[in-house]
Each structure stands twice: as structure tokens, then as C-alpha cells.
Design a protein around this motif. Structure first.
Motif, PDB file in Angstrom:
ATOM      1  N   ARG A   1       0.794  -1.230   0.000  1.00 32.56           N
ATOM      2  CA  ARG A   1       0.000   0.000   0.000  1.00 32.56           C
ATOM      3  C   ARG A   1       0.824   1.277   0.000  1.00 32.56           C
ATOM      4  O   ARG A   1       0.369   2.311  -0.478  1.00 32.56           O
ATOM      5  CB  ARG A   1      -0.907   0.015   1.243  1.00 32.56           C
ATOM      6  CG  ARG A   1      -1.984  -1.041   1.239  1.00 32.56           C
ATOM      7  CD  ARG A   1      -2.805  -0.943   2.521  1.00 32.56           C
ATOM      8  NE  ARG A   1      -3.896  -1.923   2.553  1.00 32.56           N
ATOM      9  CZ  ARG A   1      -4.700  -2.109   3.589  1.00 32.56           C
ATOM     10  NH1 ARG A   1      -4.549  -1.368   4.677  1.00 32.56           N
ATOM     11  NH2 ARG A   1      -5.650  -3.026   3.541  1.00 32.56           N
ATOM     12  N   GLU A   2       2.007   1.243   0.581  1.00 35.25           N
ATOM     13  CA  GLU A   2       2.805   2.446   0.769  1.00 35.25           C
ATOM     14  C   GLU A   2       4.042   2.433  -0.133  1.00 35.25           C
ATOM     15  O   GLU A   2       4.492   1.382  -0.577  1.00 35.25           O
ATOM     16  CB  GLU A   2       3.287   2.554   2.231  1.00 35.25           C
ATOM     17  CG  GLU A   2       2.208   2.336   3.271  1.00 35.25           C
ATOM     18  CD  GLU A   2       1.309   3.539   3.449  1.00 35.25           C
ATOM     19  OE1 GLU A   2       1.592   4.571   2.827  1.00 35.25           O
ATOM     20  OE2 GLU A   2       0.330   3.445   4.205  1.00 35.25           O
ATOM     21  N   ALA A   3       4.603   3.612  -0.376  1.00 35.28           N
ATOM     22  CA  ALA A   3       5.891   3.721  -1.047  1.00 35.28           C
ATOM     23  C   ALA A   3       6.970   3.555   0.016  1.00 35.28           C
ATOM     24  O   ALA A   3       7.152   4.427   0.872  1.00 35.28           O
ATOM     25  CB  ALA A   3       6.015   5.067  -1.732  1.00 35.28           C
ATOM     26  N   ILE A   4       7.660   2.424   0.003  1.00 32.84           N
ATOM     27  CA  ILE A   4       8.686   2.108   0.999  1.00 32.84           C
ATOM     28  C   ILE A   4      10.049   2.059   0.309  1.00 32.84           C
ATOM     29  O   ILE A   4      10.195   1.446  -0.755  1.00 32.84           O
ATOM     30  CB  ILE A   4       8.411   0.735   1.672  1.00 32.84           C
ATOM     31  CG1 ILE A   4       6.997   0.683   2.243  1.00 32.84           C
ATOM     32  CG2 ILE A   4       9.447   0.455   2.754  1.00 32.84           C
ATOM     33  CD1 ILE A   4       6.724   1.634   3.365  1.00 32.84           C
ATOM     34  N   ASP A   5      11.058   2.704   0.903  1.00 27.05           N
ATOM     35  CA  ASP A   5      12.395   2.720   0.310  1.00 27.05           C
ATOM     36  C   ASP A   5      13.332   1.684   0.921  1.00 27.05           C
ATOM     37  O   ASP A   5      14.303   1.285   0.274  1.00 27.05           O
ATOM     38  CB  ASP A   5      13.006   4.118   0.457  1.00 27.05           C
ATOM     39  CG  ASP A   5      12.225   5.150  -0.329  1.00 27.05           C
ATOM     40  OD1 ASP A   5      12.300   5.134  -1.573  1.00 27.05           O
ATOM     41  OD2 ASP A   5      11.508   5.961   0.299  1.00 27.05           O
ATOM     42  N   LEU A   6      13.050   1.246   2.156  1.00 28.22           N
ATOM     43  CA  LEU A   6      13.882   0.227   2.804  1.00 28.22           C
ATOM     44  C   LEU A   6      13.110  -0.344   3.983  1.00 28.22           C
ATOM     45  O   LEU A   6      12.342   0.372   4.640  1.00 28.22           O
ATOM     46  CB  LEU A   6      15.217   0.825   3.278  1.00 28.22           C
ATOM     47  CG  LEU A   6      16.207  -0.125   3.949  1.00 28.22           C
ATOM     48  CD1 LEU A   6      17.650   0.178   3.496  1.00 28.22           C
ATOM     49  CD2 LEU A   6      16.126  -0.028   5.470  1.00 28.22           C
ATOM     50  N   VAL A   7      13.326  -1.645   4.250  1.00 30.95           N
ATOM     51  CA  VAL A   7      12.684  -2.313   5.375  1.00 30.95           C
ATOM     52  C   VAL A   7      13.746  -2.754   6.370  1.00 30.95           C
ATOM     53  O   VAL A   7      14.719  -3.423   6.003  1.00 30.95           O
ATOM     54  CB  VAL A   7      11.884  -3.550   4.914  1.00 30.95           C
ATOM     55  CG1 VAL A   7      11.186  -4.208   6.107  1.00 30.95           C
ATOM     56  CG2 VAL A   7      10.871  -3.182   3.841  1.00 30.95           C
ATOM     57  N   VAL A   8      13.593  -2.354   7.626  1.00 32.50           N
ATOM     58  CA  VAL A   8      14.398  -2.892   8.724  1.00 32.50           C
ATOM     59  C   VAL A   8      13.549  -3.974   9.361  1.00 32.50           C
ATOM     60  O   VAL A   8      12.494  -3.691   9.945  1.00 32.50           O
ATOM     61  CB  VAL A   8      14.766  -1.799   9.753  1.00 32.50           C
ATOM     62  CG1 VAL A   8      15.525  -2.406  10.926  1.00 32.50           C
ATOM     63  CG2 VAL A   8      15.597  -0.703   9.092  1.00 32.50           C
ATOM     64  N   LEU A   9      13.993  -5.228   9.275  1.00 33.85           N
ATOM     65  CA  LEU A   9      13.133  -6.381   9.557  1.00 33.85           C
ATOM     66  C   LEU A   9      13.760  -7.307  10.599  1.00 33.85           C
ATOM     67  O   LEU A   9      14.844  -7.857  10.382  1.00 33.85           O
ATOM     68  CB  LEU A   9      12.887  -7.147   8.248  1.00 33.85           C
ATOM     69  CG  LEU A   9      12.035  -8.409   8.294  1.00 33.85           C
ATOM     70  CD1 LEU A   9      10.632  -8.114   8.819  1.00 33.85           C
ATOM     71  CD2 LEU A   9      11.957  -9.026   6.901  1.00 33.85           C
ATOM     72  N   ASP A  10      13.068  -7.477  11.724  1.00 35.36           N
ATOM     73  CA  ASP A  10      13.538  -8.399  12.760  1.00 35.36           C
ATOM     74  C   ASP A  10      13.289  -9.836  12.320  1.00 35.36           C
ATOM     75  O   ASP A  10      12.267 -10.142  11.703  1.00 35.36           O
ATOM     76  CB  ASP A  10      12.796  -8.113  14.069  1.00 35.36           C
ATOM     77  CG  ASP A  10      13.269  -9.001  15.207  1.00 35.36           C
ATOM     78  OD1 ASP A  10      14.492  -9.204  15.334  1.00 35.36           O
ATOM     79  OD2 ASP A  10      12.419  -9.503  15.962  1.00 35.36           O
ATOM     80  N   ILE A  11      14.232 -10.726  12.647  1.00 32.51           N
ATOM     81  CA  ILE A  11      14.056 -12.141  12.296  1.00 32.51           C
ATOM     82  C   ILE A  11      13.119 -12.834  13.270  1.00 32.51           C
ATOM     83  O   ILE A  11      12.189 -13.530  12.886  1.00 32.51           O
ATOM     84  CB  ILE A  11      15.415 -12.868  12.258  1.00 32.51           C
ATOM     85  CG1 ILE A  11      16.249 -12.380  11.075  1.00 32.51           C
ATOM     86  CG2 ILE A  11      15.203 -14.386  12.149  1.00 32.51           C
ATOM     87  CD1 ILE A  11      17.604 -13.027  10.977  1.00 32.51           C
ATOM     88  N   GLY A  12      13.353 -12.649  14.580  1.00 33.88           N
ATOM     89  CA  GLY A  12      12.664 -13.454  15.582  1.00 33.88           C
ATOM     90  C   GLY A  12      11.344 -12.900  16.037  1.00 33.88           C
ATOM     91  O   GLY A  12      11.202 -12.439  17.179  1.00 33.88           O
ATOM     92  N   MET A  13      10.348 -12.928  15.156  1.00 31.32           N
ATOM     93  CA  MET A  13       9.020 -12.465  15.521  1.00 31.32           C
ATOM     94  C   MET A  13       8.053 -13.646  15.567  1.00 31.32           C
ATOM     95  O   MET A  13       8.220 -14.611  14.808  1.00 31.32           O
ATOM     96  CB  MET A  13       8.510 -11.438  14.506  1.00 31.32           C
ATOM     97  CG  MET A  13       9.292 -10.153  14.468  1.00 31.32           C
ATOM     98  SD  MET A  13       8.545  -8.948  13.311  1.00 31.32           S
ATOM     99  CE  MET A  13       8.817  -9.797  11.739  1.00 31.32           C
ATOM    100  N   PRO A  14       7.037 -13.586  16.456  1.00 31.66           N
ATOM    101  CA  PRO A  14       6.026 -14.649  16.477  1.00 31.66           C
ATOM    102  C   PRO A  14       5.103 -14.558  15.269  1.00 31.66           C
ATOM    103  O   PRO A  14       5.112 -13.563  14.540  1.00 31.66           O
ATOM    104  CB  PRO A  14       5.260 -14.373  17.782  1.00 31.66           C
ATOM    105  CG  PRO A  14       5.428 -12.907  18.002  1.00 31.66           C
ATOM    106  CD  PRO A  14       6.792 -12.565  17.481  1.00 31.66           C
ATOM    107  N   GLN A  15       4.325 -15.568  15.045  1.00 33.87           N
ATOM    108  CA  GLN A  15       3.331 -15.649  13.954  1.00 33.87           C
ATOM    109  C   GLN A  15       4.012 -15.735  12.586  1.00 33.87           C
ATOM    110  O   GLN A  15       3.989 -16.782  11.954  1.00 33.87           O
ATOM    111  CB  GLN A  15       2.358 -14.476  14.000  1.00 33.87           C
ATOM    112  CG  GLN A  15       1.557 -14.401  15.304  1.00 33.87           C
ATOM    113  CD  GLN A  15       0.652 -13.187  15.353  1.00 33.87           C
ATOM    114  OE1 GLN A  15       0.343 -12.577  14.342  1.00 33.87           O
ATOM    115  NE2 GLN A  15       0.251 -12.822  16.547  1.00 33.87           N
TER     116      GLN A  15
END
Length: 242
Positions: free
Chosen positions: A60-74
């Protein structure tokens, strides 16, 4: 829409040139640390507390970069990255709780651009973000061609016989390095220094993952020889036939 956590009011962005960072972590404290560091560096931020919300933002959004955690539930970071890569080549920087080379290799195979281990220095994180985004910037003098492969560095696009070769920012940088010197054999450490900087501590397996991804994507377009291995020496640009 609310500006905090998982939602953004696009009208809040008064500077169309401001780059937008999506922060994905189930720990609100980590999100706060990343947000404060990123906004202090001049970036706009959006936050998501889980992988599914992050995937929705990408659509939905214009995103230039994602900071993404590995250890998330679900939905963990790896599964989230898979879903992001199904529709987008937006740069992804993973946050990991441990400096595990297996995690790094898997992440790079999924199309990640870099990793930062927790606990991390906000200053280092911002420097990594800047380095990734710099790989995606247009370059001067710009068109390269080899066999059926065409690379427009100004437009940041790559094609094989007119068909778009969809590359992440890091994969684009790797292939660009090979394209600039098509007859030169590069060893893995050489390429890591060119793409990540001379002080990078990443292992050669990182480069192997990027090269594997490029080969796979090119093969899907009928090009089986985009990068060839010179055994005992390194890799070089192949004939790029189709």
C-alpha cells in the motif's frame, strides 16, 4: 490514519524526496530505537509490530527500505522477507539476535541486503541503511551492455534481451561490478569490498548467495551463463547468451 505503530498518514510527508523506512519488530523498544535513529538521520518512518502488517504496508505504501527483525512470532522475518520478495525488490536489512552465519546465508538467499546484530549501535544501523540506499542511487554514465544483458545504471534497471531482470539493490551492485570489468575475474572478498565497503567483515558465503540469486533469476529468463566460475580463482561475467 494514525502516524505511530502500524499506520501512516501519507499527508504527513511534506518532502517528496524524503526516503521512507519501514521498521518491523514485535519489540516496541527496538522500534523506538530504530525510529529515533532513522528520523534523526532525516528519514521518514513507518512501524509494524508483525510480519503480516509489514507485508500489507509493502502493498500500500511507497517504501524505500525495510528494517526487519528475524525473531518475531506468527510470521518470522524470513517468512516475511519471502512474501515481500514475491512482489517487491525493496531493500531489506535484517535485525538478528545472534551473529549466526547460517541465518545470514539463509537471509541473503531470500534476497536480504544486509544484517545488523542485536544489540546494535544506532549509528552503525544508520550507516548500514545509508550504504544500502546508496547502492540503489542512479550512477553517472550509465548504460552497459554485454551479450543479451543490458544494464542502465541511471535508471537502475537491468534487462536480458528486453526482458526485465528484477534485482535487489545489492544484486544490482554485484552485477554492476562485474559488468564494468567483463573480462576480469573477481574473487569473493574483492566483490564484498566493492559492494559493502573495504571494512566489511562479511564472509564469502554472503557473495555466493547473491551470485546464486542472480543466476537463478537470469536462468528464468533463459540466460544460463550470466556469471561463470573460474575454479580456484573467482567469478566473472559470462557470455550472457540466451
Amino acid at each position: 490514519m494514525q502516524r505511530s505503530l502500524d499506520k501512516l498518514d501519507p499527508s504527513c510527508n511534506t518532502n517528496n524526496m524524503t526516503l521512507r523506512i519501514l521498521i518491523v519488530d514485535d519489540d516496541p523498544h527496538i522500534r523506538d530505537v530504530v525510529r529515533i535513529a532513522a528520523e534523526a538521520a532525516g528519514y521518514e518512518t513507518i512501524e509494524a509490530s508483525n510480519g503480516q502488517t509489514a507485508v500489507t504496508h509493502i502493498g500500500r505504501e511507497a517504501i524505500d527500505l525495510v528494517v526487519l527483525d528475524i525473531g518475531m512470532p506468527q510470521m518470522d522475518g524470513f517468512d516475511c522477507c519471502k512474501q515481500i520478495r514475491a512482489t517487491s525488490n525493496v531493500p531489506v536489512l535484517f535485525l538478528t539476535a545472534q551473529d549466526d552465519e547460517v541465518d545470514r546465508v539463509l537471509g541473503f538467499q531470500l534476497g536480504a541486503d544486509d544484517f545488523v546484530s542485536k544489540p546494535f549501535s544506532p549509528r552503525e544501523l544508520v550507516l548500514r541503511i545509508k550504504a544500502i540506499l546508496a547502492r540503489g542511487k542512479p550512477e553517472q554514465n550509465m548504460a552497459l551492455r554485454h551479450g543479451t544483458l543490458e544494464m542502465d545504471r541511471a535508471g537502475h534497471s537491468c534487462k536480458i534481451e528486453g526482458c526485465e531482470l528484477a534485482l535487489t539493490a545489492t544484486e544490482f551492485a554485484v552485477l554492476s561490478s562485474l559488468m564494468r570489468h567483463p573480462n576480469q575475474v573477481h574473487d569473493r572478498n574483492q566483490l564484498i569490498a566493492q559492494v559493502y565497503g573495504a571494512n566489511s567483515t562479511l564472509s564469502g558465503r554472503t557473495m555466493d548467495s547473491h551470485v546464486r540469486n542472480i543466476r537463478h533469476k537470469a536462468a528464468e529468463l533463459g540466460c544460463e551463463d550470466i556469471i561463470v566460475t573460474v575454479h580456484g580463482v573467482g567469478i566473472k561475467l559470462g557470455a550472457c547468451s540466451r
